[in-house]
Motif scaffolding. Structure first.
Motif, short mmCIF file in Angstrom:
data_model
loop_
_atom_site.label_atom_id
_atom_site.label_comp_id
_atom_site.label_asym_id
_atom_site.label_seq_id
_atom_site.Cartn_x
_atom_site.Cartn_y
_atom_site.Cartn_z
N LYS A 93 0.94 -1.20 0.00
CA LYS A 93 -0.02 0.01 -0.06
C LYS A 93 0.91 1.32 -0.01
O LYS A 93 0.58 2.37 0.54
CB LYS A 93 -1.06 0.05 1.19
N THR A 94 1.93 1.08 -0.72
CA THR A 94 2.82 2.42 -0.70
C THR A 94 3.26 2.64 -2.14
O THR A 94 3.07 1.82 -3.14
CB THR A 94 4.14 2.03 0.10
N VAL A 95 3.66 3.87 -2.42
CA VAL A 95 4.17 4.39 -3.61
C VAL A 95 5.71 3.78 -4.07
O VAL A 95 6.45 3.77 -3.01
CB VAL A 95 4.59 5.83 -3.77
N GLN A 96 5.67 3.06 -5.26
CA GLN A 96 7.09 2.69 -5.50
C GLN A 96 7.63 3.53 -6.56
O GLN A 96 7.00 3.51 -7.75
CB GLN A 96 7.05 1.37 -5.83
N ARG A 97 8.67 4.19 -6.35
CA ARG A 97 9.30 5.16 -7.25
C ARG A 97 10.69 4.67 -7.50
O ARG A 97 11.71 4.68 -6.77
CB ARG A 97 9.25 6.63 -6.82
N ILE A 98 10.97 3.98 -8.67
CA ILE A 98 12.30 3.24 -8.82
C ILE A 98 12.96 3.98 -9.99
O ILE A 98 12.42 4.12 -11.36
CB ILE A 98 11.60 1.72 -9.46
N ASP A 99 14.24 4.31 -9.68
CA ASP A 99 14.97 5.15 -10.61
C ASP A 99 15.49 4.15 -11.61
O ASP A 99 15.68 4.46 -12.85
CB ASP A 99 16.13 5.70 -9.76
N ASN A 100 15.81 2.93 -11.32
CA ASN A 100 16.44 1.84 -12.36
C ASN A 100 15.72 0.60 -12.11
O ASN A 100 15.98 -0.15 -10.97
CB ASN A 100 18.07 1.76 -12.03
N VAL A 101 14.80 0.26 -12.69
CA VAL A 101 13.87 -0.97 -12.69
C VAL A 101 14.80 -2.19 -12.46
O VAL A 101 14.58 -3.37 -12.10
CB VAL A 101 12.57 -1.13 -13.62
N HIS A 102 15.87 -2.11 -13.51
CA HIS A 102 16.88 -3.47 -13.35
C HIS A 102 17.53 -3.84 -12.19
O HIS A 102 18.04 -4.88 -12.05
CB HIS A 102 17.82 -3.32 -14.52
N ASP A 103 17.40 -2.90 -11.34
CA ASP A 103 18.18 -3.13 -9.73
C ASP A 103 16.82 -3.38 -8.81
O ASP A 103 17.13 -3.82 -7.81
CB ASP A 103 18.77 -1.79 -9.32
#
Length: 162
Positions: A93-103
């Protein structure tokens, strides 16, 4: 092919314009699918450097998301809670802000061109009923400003849910 809309002003001013447009578009409409479809289309027109925008919706009583309204290439149809960026957002139930999805451990690569992603849970009565998912071919595409205003747009949609 549609071209992206060019807005002037600061990023905050541009998002204020977008938020007002979403609000006007969904005002008085309580059909969730219609609101998600129009919001996806508007976000696709507004946001630059993205390659996919749309919603995944909770599938009944299952802890699984199923593809909803979107703009972009064909996508993964089902995502279990806890899997990938969308499933993690739904489960926590949290925002996921991912700078590099490969990591990102367990990232689900629906489009190999995606390099960063933001996912915001869509809530109703304290429960996740879906997520807004936006992918970008750019690394580090989404920042705190994007998160703040995209969350506000999701909140507007939540207000229309009955």
């Amino acid at each position: 092919m549609f071209q992206k809309v060019e807005y002037s002003g600061t990023k905050e001013q541009q998002y204020n314009t977008l938020t007002a447009q979403v609000k006007a578009l969904i005002d008085g409409e309580h059909n969730l699918i219609a609101n998600l479809a129009n919001t996806s289309a508007l976000l696709n027109q507004f946001l630059h450097q993205i390659n996919w925008v749309g919603f995944y919706l909770k599938d009944g009583d299952r802890n699984e998301l199923v593809l909803g309204p979107f703009v972009g290439l064909p996508a993964c149809v089902r995502i279990p809670y806890g899997k990938g960026v969308c499933g993690t957002s739904a489960q926590t139930k949290t925002v996921q802000r991912i700078d590099n999805v490969h990591d990102f451990p367990g990232h689900i690569a629906c489009d190999a061109a995606s390099n960063s992603e933001i996912v915001i849970p869509l809530m109703h009565n304290g429960e996740v009923i879906g997520v807004l998912d936006i992918d970008s071919p750019e690394f580090n595409r989404f920042d705190e400003t994007d998160q703040k205003y995209l969350q506000a747009i999701v909140n507007l949609i939540e207000e229309t849910i009955r």
